[in-house]
Write a protein that holds these residues in place. Sequence first.
Motif, PDB file in Angstrom:
ATOM      1  N   PHE A   1      24.079 -13.215 106.300  1.00  0.00           N
ATOM      2  CA  PHE A   1      25.325 -12.463 106.126  1.00  0.00           C
ATOM      3  C   PHE A   1      26.513 -13.404 106.290  1.00  0.00           C
ATOM      4  N   LEU A   2      27.520 -13.227 105.444  1.00  0.00           N
ATOM      5  CA  LEU A   2      28.761 -14.001 105.560  1.00  0.00           C
ATOM      6  C   LEU A   2      29.934 -13.043 105.704  1.00  0.00           C
ATOM      7  N   PRO A   3      30.757 -13.214 106.723  1.00  0.00           N
ATOM      8  CA  PRO A   3      31.903 -12.315 106.933  1.00  0.00           C
ATOM      9  C   PRO A   3      33.072 -12.670 106.021  1.00  0.00           C
ATOM     10  N   LEU A   4      32.789 -12.777 104.725  1.00  0.00           N
ATOM     11  CA  LEU A   4      33.810 -13.114 103.735  1.00  0.00           C
ATOM     12  C   LEU A   4      33.831 -12.066 102.641  1.00  0.00           C
TER      13      LEU A   4
ATOM     14  N   GLU B   1      41.854 -19.898 104.007  1.00  0.00           N
ATOM     15  CA  GLU B   1      41.462 -20.837 105.054  1.00  0.00           C
ATOM     16  C   GLU B   1      40.051 -20.525 105.570  1.00  0.00           C
ATOM     17  N   SER B   2      39.753 -19.229 105.734  1.00  0.00           N
ATOM     18  CA  SER B   2      38.428 -18.831 106.214  1.00  0.00           C
ATOM     19  C   SER B   2      37.348 -19.215 105.207  1.00  0.00           C
ATOM     20  N   ILE B   3      37.643 -19.011 103.935  1.00  0.00           N
ATOM     21  CA  ILE B   3      36.673 -19.331 102.880  1.00  0.00           C
ATOM     22  C   ILE B   3      36.439 -20.828 102.807  1.00  0.00           C
ATOM     23  N   LYS B   4      37.521 -21.585 102.894  1.00  0.00           N
ATOM     24  CA  LYS B   4      37.385 -23.040 102.839  1.00  0.00           C
ATOM     25  C   LYS B   4      36.598 -23.559 104.029  1.00  0.00           C
ATOM     26  N   GLU B   5      36.838 -22.980 105.223  1.00  0.00           N
ATOM     27  CA  GLU B   5      36.157 -23.436 106.439  1.00  0.00           C
ATOM     28  C   GLU B   5      34.653 -23.187 106.368  1.00  0.00           C
ATOM     29  N   LEU B   6      34.248 -22.030 105.835  1.00  0.00           N
ATOM     30  CA  LEU B   6      32.826 -21.670 105.810  1.00  0.00           C
ATOM     31  C   LEU B   6      32.081 -22.229 104.607  1.00  0.00           C
ATOM     32  N   LEU B   7      32.786 -22.346 103.462  1.00  0.00           N
ATOM     33  CA  LEU B   7      32.090 -22.707 102.226  1.00  0.00           C
ATOM     34  C   LEU B   7      32.644 -23.948 101.536  1.00  0.00           C
ATOM     35  N   GLY B   8      33.826 -24.399 101.950  1.00  0.00           N
ATOM     36  CA  GLY B   8      34.400 -25.575 101.309  1.00  0.00           C
ATOM     37  C   GLY B   8      34.824 -25.339  99.874  1.00  0.00           C
TER      38      GLY B   8
END
Length: 275
Positions: free
Chosen positions: A229-232, A239-246
């Motif tokens: 599960f991804l909380p996105l 910023e959250s998307i970049k941090e988790l998935l680049g």
Amino acid sequence: MKELGIINSLLINRFTANGAYLALHDGGEVLLPKSYLKGEEKAGEELEVFIYTDSEDRPVAVTNRPIALLDEFAVMEAKEITKFGAFVDWGLPKDLFVPKAEMGKNMEVGGKYLVRVCRDFRTDRLIGVSKYEDFLIKDTQGFEAGQQVEALVFDETELGFKVLIENNFEGLLYKNEVFENIEIGDKINVFIKKRRDDGKLDLQLLPIGRVKYEEGAEKILEVLKVRKFLPLHDKSSPESIKELLGMSKKHFKQSIGQLYKAKKILIKSDGIELV
């Protein structure tokens, strides 16, 4: 000496207390210091060596290889600055000297710079030149949009990262399209975005067109296989998307759209999960 600055295969002529003397093509000799010998070599044996000049400007052979040969570029770190120029690390015991007149910009100790190994025909020794633009080829018609190339990252500006392609061409990766850590000196694979009128190339890290979304979708699937599960979701911050998935938010939304249509994932109000 035509052997200067390149890798040569030379025969051992004779041995002395200082090392082995190798035969040059013009009939002369060059010393390979004793520290580079294994003790098993014999006269007449062929060795592969690099030739440059020592601290007293005498030709000397070594068995290790610098990070750049004659007429090649590499990113080199400045080790010492003098009023006459800078000494940069190119992987040999004696640092490469960059004369002040050949500096593209002032160097600082610890800084990393794009340097080309050149021959100073006045002194017949190897020097470094950081005025890289003098050597670049402006005609980039041989490149096509979407083509993958290897690039050497050599500078960072407000716009993005400058890179060198095939030792001859300059390209730019725009900072707002880079979603991973890149350092000066990195060698990376990039894709041609377009050819510019000034002879430079605009680049991107991901393939152009539909393929880039397929790659993004594959990356999300790999992460979900581990985390489940991804909380996105659509409302998540960039910023959250970049941090988790680049990746960028736009790239993320297009990728999960493909996965959803393929019935690979479920999109919930608080995130995404595998079907």
